[in-house]
Write a protein that holds these residues in place. Structure first.
Motif, PDB file in Angstrom:
ATOM      1  N   LYS D 317     -27.051  -1.208 -63.693  1.00  0.00           N
ATOM      2  CA  LYS D 317     -28.323  -0.958 -64.342  1.00  0.00           C
ATOM      3  C   LYS D 317     -28.323  -1.622 -65.729  1.00  0.00           C
ATOM      4  O   LYS D 317     -27.366  -1.510 -66.468  1.00  0.00           O
ATOM      5  N   GLN D 318     -29.416  -2.314 -66.057  1.00  0.00           N
ATOM      6  CA  GLN D 318     -29.478  -3.002 -67.346  1.00  0.00           C
ATOM      7  C   GLN D 318     -30.733  -2.592 -68.121  1.00  0.00           C
ATOM      8  O   GLN D 318     -31.785  -2.355 -67.542  1.00  0.00           O
ATOM      9  N   GLU D 319     -30.582  -2.566 -69.431  1.00  0.00           N
ATOM     10  CA  GLU D 319     -31.710  -2.267 -70.299  1.00  0.00           C
ATOM     11  C   GLU D 319     -32.545  -3.522 -70.506  1.00  0.00           C
ATOM     12  O   GLU D 319     -32.027  -4.557 -70.901  1.00  0.00           O
ATOM     13  N   THR D 320     -33.807  -3.412 -70.243  1.00  0.00           N
ATOM     14  CA  THR D 320     -34.661  -4.573 -70.459  1.00  0.00           C
ATOM     15  C   THR D 320     -36.089  -4.134 -70.756  1.00  0.00           C
ATOM     16  O   THR D 320     -36.340  -2.978 -71.126  1.00  0.00           O
ATOM     17  N   VAL D 321     -36.995  -5.043 -70.560  1.00  0.00           N
ATOM     18  CA  VAL D 321     -38.373  -4.841 -70.971  1.00  0.00           C
ATOM     19  C   VAL D 321     -39.300  -5.327 -69.857  1.00  0.00           C
ATOM     20  O   VAL D 321     -38.972  -6.276 -69.159  1.00  0.00           O
ATOM     21  N   SER D 322     -40.410  -4.637 -69.672  1.00  0.00           N
ATOM     22  CA  SER D 322     -41.406  -5.071 -68.693  1.00  0.00           C
ATOM     23  C   SER D 322     -42.706  -5.425 -69.399  1.00  0.00           C
ATOM     24  O   SER D 322     -43.027  -4.887 -70.455  1.00  0.00           O
ATOM     25  N   LYS D 323     -43.436  -6.325 -68.745  1.00  0.00           N
ATOM     26  CA  LYS D 323     -44.749  -6.702 -69.259  1.00  0.00           C
ATOM     27  C   LYS D 323     -45.738  -5.684 -68.703  1.00  0.00           C
ATOM     28  O   LYS D 323     -45.735  -5.385 -67.511  1.00  0.00           O
ATOM     29  N   LEU D 324     -46.603  -5.183 -69.555  1.00  0.00           N
ATOM     30  CA  LEU D 324     -47.502  -4.126 -69.089  1.00  0.00           C
ATOM     31  C   LEU D 324     -48.525  -4.650 -68.092  1.00  0.00           C
ATOM     32  O   LEU D 324     -48.819  -4.016 -67.101  1.00  0.00           O
ATOM     33  N   SER D 325     -49.032  -5.827 -68.335  1.00  0.00           N
ATOM     34  CA  SER D 325     -49.987  -6.376 -67.390  1.00  0.00           C
ATOM     35  C   SER D 325     -49.361  -7.527 -66.642  1.00  0.00           C
ATOM     36  O   SER D 325     -48.679  -8.361 -67.218  1.00  0.00           O
ATOM     37  N   SER D 326     -49.615  -7.584 -65.351  1.00  0.00           N
ATOM     38  CA  SER D 326     -49.001  -8.668 -64.582  1.00  0.00           C
ATOM     39  C   SER D 326     -49.995  -9.787 -64.301  1.00  0.00           C
ATOM     40  O   SER D 326     -49.708 -10.706 -63.563  1.00  0.00           O
ATOM     41  N   GLU D 327     -51.174  -9.701 -64.853  1.00  0.00           N
ATOM     42  CA  GLU D 327     -52.162 -10.746 -64.589  1.00  0.00           C
ATOM     43  C   GLU D 327     -51.691 -12.081 -65.184  1.00  0.00           C
ATOM     44  O   GLU D 327     -51.342 -12.144 -66.355  1.00  0.00           O
ATOM     45  N   ALA D 328     -51.703 -13.086 -64.366  1.00  0.00           N
ATOM     46  CA  ALA D 328     -51.284 -14.410 -64.841  1.00  0.00           C
ATOM     47  C   ALA D 328     -52.148 -14.820 -66.025  1.00  0.00           C
ATOM     48  O   ALA D 328     -53.351 -14.613 -66.026  1.00  0.00           O
ATOM     49  N   GLY D 329     -51.515 -15.391 -66.994  1.00  0.00           N
ATOM     50  CA  GLY D 329     -52.259 -15.873 -68.146  1.00  0.00           C
ATOM     51  C   GLY D 329     -52.510 -14.816 -69.198  1.00  0.00           C
ATOM     52  O   GLY D 329     -52.997 -15.109 -70.284  1.00  0.00           O
ATOM     53  N   ASP D 330     -52.149 -13.596 -68.903  1.00  0.00           N
ATOM     54  CA  ASP D 330     -52.359 -12.529 -69.863  1.00  0.00           C
ATOM     55  C   ASP D 330     -51.278 -12.505 -70.927  1.00  0.00           C
ATOM     56  O   ASP D 330     -50.580 -11.505 -71.107  1.00  0.00           O
ATOM     57  N   ALA D 331     -51.121 -13.571 -71.588  1.00  0.00           N
ATOM     58  CA  ALA D 331     -50.126 -13.628 -72.658  1.00  0.00           C
ATOM     59  C   ALA D 331     -50.541 -12.658 -73.742  1.00  0.00           C
ATOM     60  O   ALA D 331     -51.722 -12.383 -73.933  1.00  0.00           O
ATOM     61  N   GLY D 332     -49.571 -12.156 -74.402  1.00  0.00           N
ATOM     62  CA  GLY D 332     -49.891 -11.267 -75.516  1.00  0.00           C
ATOM     63  C   GLY D 332     -50.122  -9.830 -75.098  1.00  0.00           C
ATOM     64  O   GLY D 332     -50.393  -8.979 -75.923  1.00  0.00           O
ATOM     65  N   SER D 333     -50.015  -9.580 -73.823  1.00  0.00           N
ATOM     66  CA  SER D 333     -50.144  -8.194 -73.412  1.00  0.00           C
ATOM     67  C   SER D 333     -48.883  -7.462 -73.853  1.00  0.00           C
ATOM     68  O   SER D 333     -47.870  -8.054 -74.185  1.00  0.00           O
TER      69      SER D 333
END
Lengths: 378, 378, 378, 378
Positions: D317-333
């Motif tokens: 198990k590793q500590e990491t981060v997920s992007k809240l929105s998976s919509e392509a192009g949604d940078a900055g989410s």
């Protein structure tokens, strides 16, 4: 020879021989997130097919060969969008049958690249011209389709058309007519005359040349990187890199040679309606510059013309030379005079098929400068 | 803008504004061991000077400015030979006095790159055109001199000349006359008529264009790297990268558009005297291709023509536009209509001064392909 | 050899031999409108001078030669701002006296490029190493100064320092100490020990190596262009292009070879204070990657180390080989064994002088990617 | 991003995502007339397959995935010989099933390029790493095979091997053992210990790193183009462009940092047996330089080592981060903390699979310099 890549940021590499397994292109540097449909690429390729109009119908009057140019995208597009990674496209050669090339295997067709490829490499791919075949341009059209999609987002529109063929000049410039006649001429009446002339050439076993004009609308001022990578310099390279093209001129072109500064300079005025607060508000009274000054676009329509030579494959006996030995790599072997009669079916006039190629190469050049220009100012 | 380097192996980078401290060129990729004398480079530069003939005499009929273009070699030559390292050359700007530019500082000269440089960068170097000045070509001539020395060792000879100016066409093509008349025309009688015409233009405050032709003799077959880096494509880029050039055509050029395959194809025959054992033993009956087929030299003389527009600096009032604010970086500021009367002394017809530049760029292109061709076969 | 240009958009071309007329650099592609002062460029050059600290004082402990590296800007800057045109800079060689090179003219100094230049070109510039001299790096520092100014506007800061020299390792990493000791070490106490060691080497006629570390702060995520032009790949090329550098490692580097995935992976967490709405809000718990993953910056500090070999010019008799004939171009002539004792004054340890060069090259690489990244997305 | 082409004359462009339709390479600039068999290319590709030795047998100890990498040549080879035109090769992705990627679609795997691709492009190809996958190297191996064939004709031989893995160092350097053990180590006894260690790591759900060494035999003196395109600089770029490589060192490498000039300089002697009449007759007593001085090969064996980091895909198990929105192009989410447990089968130690990639990239670099060197002297 490593001359098969074009561009600095929008980088196109093409490959493929006329009668090898496939042709293709790799487009590297397309920004990520661009919506690209394979159908759109295919649509451009269909326009390049022999005697095809935009509606996909084959037209028998100009050309004679049939090729199915189906594109497959191998990489770089994910969920309908460019990934920022190379977009590889392949077009299989399907119609290359085990034809008999014995009559041209050792004989150099006049006006073709047969002799020069042999001079350079010591042997050549005699199957239908190999890489020097016009078929090579399918790769350019596929790559150009990606460039065009990118430019459209920026409001830039590229249109080419035949303005002269078989000695007939277009009288009107009606862009709506281009895809409605087999010559892709901007004057449908002239197109009928051209078709008649071309039919005569076909009957006589001869071929015809012409002139293709290209306009680019919606280009902002500022594209082009002096001093060597001027916008017109790169367009000239791109156009002359198309087989059969023997010249190019921008704006008033060769006529400028006989003009005077007072006539040839394009006067500038502030546009009345547009207000006084943008670069686009400036209007050029004429367009002798062809939309480019000092190698940089001035915001006016870019306009240039290219000279297309007559198809070199004709059905008349021609004087030429044969290589005595056909062994690959036997450079320096002797030659003997020989008479050649080319067989098969060939285009009579290349103009209509070159139109989409001219557009594709223009799109590629502009896409590259469009991206390059993003770093012109801090 | 990073468009100031040309070439793949024989790589030329130029720099310098018209009224900055200096112009110059860095030639990278010249093979080691080439004997290069600074005098030879200087000699080429002297030819480019206003109204200069090969003998260095200034000729008042065509141009009016005086520049001393003294080259200094900073690196790359050791004990009279190229070291294989970059050859840097500098030409100081000596005659740029603190002239008054106030009338063109914010006003765009028609036919010049003033507006496009401003559109690209948000401001411009208004002192004499900055980098868009014809003075920039001194760097090219210096670099071209190195290329020429390299080509001479390979038996390749590049010659350009005016064949048309101010509406007068040369009737004969006598290369021995080129440096004997102020137009660098290949027909001294025609040159006299050209000079008369140009004198009229000067009196009228107007200017004239023309056509320069270039031939390359002694080129072996095999130079040029298809598909994008075709020999004619690169020559076209190189020529269109020269300011004032609006078009180029190879061999039969635009005339090919009206020709037929049977007339335009260059028939080939084995040369009787030369024996049958070398690529050079082949003779082309005509040279409609201009010495290049499929983008590769065919061993015949390379021949092309360029269209030179009339000098845009004329002494008549012109309609143009001024930028309302002259603050550097103030892009997007408004414009207003303005009338411009250019002062100072300027060339009337660029042809004779473009001749050495055309030769220089042709030498640079050929030197690059000459080196590239060394790896064409195993 | 045409290997003297680096970069795609921010393009640096350098020239100049150690004992020729001058060294220099042409920076092409710097965006227009950047405020650049010549003093700032000079300041960076002063840091590269032998034994110089940032305050310009010469320090006798590390090096021994004196050079005045005064830069002159020839083009590309107008009214204090970059014009978008090439910025050419020249540094005259002033201290190259007519020294006697007879003892090394035909004898190859071990550890130097004497033999390889001769092997490549058939002869070499024996005056102080020619282009292979460390003096060549002055050009890089001048070009790097422009790059640094561009990066500073983007909030990117590049700092290099000695972390090991003559076998002594820095114990602390205090960036404020770098310019306060003659080694440019990040630990002033360690620096004292290094100086002692170096004094011993000097006395013994020997020399020392070391390790220089470089960090880049403020880099946004997204710089670097896979797959070949990865950020770490280009940095590696740039560093190994500096003479005397024999290795590079990023982040945990060679230690990663003995590590495990669970230890070497950098865990990621959302930064508490920064909110959850920007790429910068992510924090890496460790930095084993050195700030680069998959060839692209991850927003963390970039960190790498380079191995600097001991100065090859030592004052002990060395076994080597001489060329029997010294005639230029006489490649293939025979060799004989010879013993060499180098004279003159030389650096003992290169680390402090390489520090500004490492920074310069890092700035150049990052400036290029910073500009390239402007077209990564539509 | 346009970073997918390597080389000046021998030019390699690669494309393809891990789970797209295909991977491939276009080799432009291979001289004409080189005999190339598709079988030979396939043979190299077989070596790169998971756990494969030269005999094609899969070895279960090191890796776990199965891929059939069948190459198809689309162009550039005619009658068994290179044509001088681009050689395009395609390798279909056959094993990419509609796997479930939902657990990593929005979650960034530590040590992978997931986060950086997202940071650069605003979205990423989450299917198996897309272009950042190790699978990308198949293209390099295919292109490298062509380069190797070219080099073999010139007598140049490239060999890489594991010298350290999972903390175990090879004691002997026996090239005959390389393809006889699953680690491609140059010491079969050490290989057994490595295999044991790796088995332990597998059991523990962890992974291991290592060091790969590469030697190049038969290189003539003179390859490499200073100052930026030094041979070691380009090799460093090529190696660091391979995923998982974190460092490189040449010859004595980082150990040179602690050495002295008197020890690190390689003394030279005339070879007794070879006579005194060729560059090859010189012998270096040691090889601390790694066969390269001043960026140019000295005729000695080239030797370098690269640091390979532990495989980042581990089963802990590793500590990491997920992007809240998976919509392509949604940078900055926004992002949120998340814990990741990677599934599937993965390599434990990359060394044996990287060996053929290191060889391929080394061949590509050397082939390019081999061709470039043809124009180093007049």
């Amino acid at each position: 020879m490593s001359g098969n890549t074009y561009g600095t940021l929008f980088k196109v590499t093409t490959f493929g021989e006329s009668h090898g397994a496939a042709l293709g292109a790799v487009v590297d540097g397309c920004p990520a997130g661009l919506e690209i449909s394979v159908e759109r690429i295919q649509q451009e390729l269909n326009r390049r097919r022999p005697g095809a109009s935009a509606d996909g119908k084959l037209n028998a009057s100009v050309t004679a060969r049939k090729e199915a140019d189906e594109v497959e995208v191998l990489s770089g597009i994910f969920e309908g969008k460019s990934e920022g990674t190379p977009i590889a496209m392949v077009i299989r050669n399907t119609s290359q049958k085990s034809k008999d090339y014995s009559n041209i295997k050792d004989t150099f067709r006049p006006g073709h690249a047969d002799f020069t490829y042999d001079a350079k490499y010591g042997f050549r791919d005699y199957r239908g011209g190999g890489r020097s075949s016009g078929r090579e341009t399918a790769s350019r059209v596929a790559a150009g389709a990606i460039a065009r999609i990118l430019l459209e987002k920026a409001g830039i529109k590229v249109t080419a058309y035949t303005i002269r063929a078989a000695g007939i000049q277009c009288k009107t410039k009606d862009l709506s007519q281009i895809e409605k006649n087999s010559l892709r001429a901007c004057d449908s009446e002239a197109a009928l005359l051209m078709e008649e002339k071309i039919a005569e050439f076909r009957k006589a076993g001869d071929s015809a040349g012409g002139i293709v004009e290209c306009i680019v609308q919606g280009v902002p001022g500022g594209l082009g990187d002096p001093v060597f990578d001027k916008l017109d310099a790169e367009l000239a390279k791109a156009m002359l890199s198309i087989g059969a093209v023997k010249g190019i001129e921008f704006g008033s072109g060769f006529a400028a040679a006989d003009s005077t500064g007072s006539k040839n300079n394009d006067a500038m005025r502030v546009e009345k309606d547009a207000g006084q607060n943008s670069g686009n508000s400036i209007q050029f009274e004429t367009n002798n510059s062809g939309g480019i000054l000092g190698g940089i676009s001035n915001g006016n329509t870019i306009i240039f013309r290219i000279a297309v030579k007559p198809v070199p494959s004709i059905f008349k006996k021609q004087e030429t030379v044969s290589k005595l030995s056909s062994e690959a790599g036997d450079a320096g072997s002797g030659f003997e005079n020989s008479d050649l009669l080319i067989e098969g079916r060939h285009d009579i006039c290349l103009c209509p098929r070159i139109v989409p190629v001219v557009e594709a190469m223009t799109c590629i050049v502009l896409a590259d400068f469009y991206l390059r220009n993003k770093s012109s100012r801090v």
